[in-house]
Design a protein around this motif. Sequence first.
Motif, short mmCIF file in Angstrom:
data_model
loop_
_atom_site.label_atom_id
_atom_site.label_comp_id
_atom_site.label_asym_id
_atom_site.label_seq_id
_atom_site.Cartn_x
_atom_site.Cartn_y
_atom_site.Cartn_z
N GLY A 1 -9.86 6.89 38.74
CA GLY A 1 -9.30 5.71 39.61
C GLY A 1 -9.08 4.38 38.89
O GLY A 1 -8.71 3.53 39.57
N GLY A 2 -8.84 4.39 37.45
CA GLY A 2 -8.71 3.26 36.68
C GLY A 2 -7.33 3.09 36.67
O GLY A 2 -6.83 1.84 35.81
N THR A 3 -6.34 3.91 37.10
CA THR A 3 -5.10 3.66 36.75
C THR A 3 -4.38 2.41 37.42
O THR A 3 -4.82 2.11 38.59
CB THR A 3 -4.03 4.78 37.13
OG1 THR A 3 -4.56 5.93 36.57
CG2 THR A 3 -2.59 4.65 36.93
N ARG A 4 -3.75 1.42 36.46
CA ARG A 4 -3.38 0.15 37.21
C ARG A 4 -1.92 0.49 37.86
O ARG A 4 -0.92 0.92 37.39
CB ARG A 4 -3.32 -0.79 36.27
CG ARG A 4 -4.66 -1.24 35.75
CD ARG A 4 -4.62 -1.79 34.23
NE ARG A 4 -4.22 -3.33 34.47
CZ ARG A 4 -2.99 -3.63 33.72
NH1 ARG A 4 -2.25 -2.87 32.96
NH2 ARG A 4 -2.64 -4.90 33.74
N LEU A 5 -1.87 -0.12 39.23
CA LEU A 5 -0.59 -0.03 39.84
C LEU A 5 -0.25 -1.65 40.44
O LEU A 5 -1.30 -2.24 40.79
CB LEU A 5 -0.81 0.98 41.14
CG LEU A 5 -1.17 2.19 40.61
CD1 LEU A 5 -1.64 3.02 41.92
CD2 LEU A 5 -0.11 2.97 39.99
N ASP B 1 -0.41 3.71 33.89
CA ASP B 1 -0.36 2.40 34.52
C ASP B 1 0.90 2.36 34.96
O ASP B 1 2.00 2.55 34.33
CB ASP B 1 -0.67 1.31 33.61
CG ASP B 1 -1.98 1.14 33.26
OD1 ASP B 1 -3.08 2.12 33.91
OD2 ASP B 1 -2.68 0.64 32.29
N ASN B 2 1.30 1.63 36.28
CA ASN B 2 2.70 1.37 36.66
C ASN B 2 2.58 -0.02 37.03
O ASN B 2 2.60 -0.37 38.13
CB ASN B 2 2.94 2.42 37.81
CG ASN B 2 4.41 2.43 38.10
OD1 ASN B 2 4.76 1.75 39.03
ND2 ASN B 2 5.24 3.28 37.11
N TYR C 1 -6.47 2.11 40.92
CA TYR C 1 -6.39 2.93 42.00
C TYR C 1 -7.49 2.86 42.92
O TYR C 1 -7.50 2.99 44.22
CB TYR C 1 -5.92 4.28 41.62
CG TYR C 1 -5.70 5.45 42.44
CD1 TYR C 1 -4.59 5.37 43.41
CD2 TYR C 1 -6.64 6.44 42.96
CE1 TYR C 1 -4.50 6.38 44.61
CE2 TYR C 1 -6.30 7.28 43.74
CZ TYR C 1 -5.39 7.48 44.81
OH TYR C 1 -5.42 7.98 45.89
N ARG C 2 -8.60 2.71 42.21
CA ARG C 2 -9.84 2.80 42.93
C ARG C 2 -9.94 1.46 44.08
O ARG C 2 -10.47 1.78 44.87
CB ARG C 2 -10.97 2.71 41.92
CG ARG C 2 -12.33 2.74 42.29
CD ARG C 2 -13.34 2.49 41.27
NE ARG C 2 -13.74 3.56 40.45
CZ ARG C 2 -14.66 4.55 40.89
NH1 ARG C 2 -15.30 4.37 41.87
NH2 ARG C 2 -14.78 5.55 40.05
#
Length: 314
Positions: A191-195, A283-284, A232-233
């Motif tokens: 859940g660490g992907t940055r958006l 990351d997006n 995402y988390r």
Amino acid sequence: MTNQHGRDDVAGENIVTVFGATGFLGRRIVSRLLDKAVDVRAASRHPHKNILDNTSGRRPSQQIAADILDPSSIAAAVAGSRAVVNTVSLYVERGELTFERVHVQAAADLATASRDAGVERFVHISGIGSNPKSSSDYIRARGRGEEAVKAAFPGALIVRSAVMAGPDDGFVTTIARLVRLLPIYPLFGDGGTRLQPVHVEDVAEAVSRLASGQIATDASTFECAGPRIYSYREIVREIAAQLRAPSRLVPLPFAVWSILATAAELLPAVSLTRNQVELMRRDNVAASGLPGLEELGIRPRCIEEVVHMIGHDD
Ligand SMILES: NC(=O)c1ccc[n+]([C@@H]2O[C@H](COP(=O)([O-])OP(=O)(O)OC[C@H]3O[C@@H](n4cnc5c(N)ncnc54)[C@H](OP(=O)(O)O)[C@@H]3O)[C@@H](O)[C@H]2O)c1
């Protein structure tokens, strides 16, 4: 042909042709252009679809059938236009319908036809993170598509969007539905992907300002992103809290998601794609140094507004 504003369409006084006009973003671009009293030619393969709220009484000046894969149909669609917007999507490849075919070749064909027709402004919708050298087929096609459009139509404007949120989106709405349904919520990886989710209405307004010529700019690439970067988390946790849904978040490895998505793509109604999983690995967020919503005079809204609307819809 006289349009609803009483002007002659054939002369192409101020027609903006929107390819993908029936889509999630396209419908809002049409609406924003109509707000600016621009004549809109709404193009898609299914022109009978309702684009605008029935109760508003508004409609595009023309709603036509056009397939971006068919050169004769795109030539007819762009004829007489002052500006053309390409907001056609393809999220799942099927047979000959590949990311390369739609996001690179067809986008370039539309840009070429627009240049040949004497169109003044071409706005191409792409995604943040587009990269012609990416190992992901989708992200690479988006990057190559931008290059192909710029080569075919010098001065083309590229609008890269972050993941978009809106009442009928596939992002916030899906998370909201799942947190209320599932006591245990599986995250993409840890859940660490940055958006940096952006409100779809803000992107639509940005595109309509560029396509209508309301904004004069020397920049060629814009990145539209929201006011806040989340993991995402954090997004899932905040949506769950706002909806008072006591879902427990658990990590699920990307390898497992890829297997699930491969299976899901075989179903008639695709609910999860390998492409989505691939995108969630990266990351997006907007690149620093590129102009975005603020430079176009738009104050980005928070996605909490969307969650609030979803919560009150049920
Ligand atoms: N949604 C997001 O969160 C997001 C994030 C970043 C970037 N983007 C980009 O924003 C753009 C719009 O996305 P969206 O989510 O609004 O897509 P969407 O809801 O799937 O809408 C796509 C539109 O393209 C039309 N279309 C598809 N194939 C076509 C063809 N062969 N010829 C003519 N029209 C065709 C569809 O209409 P018909 O089926 O009637 O033809 C529809 O109007 C895409 O470039 C997408 O990659 C979206």
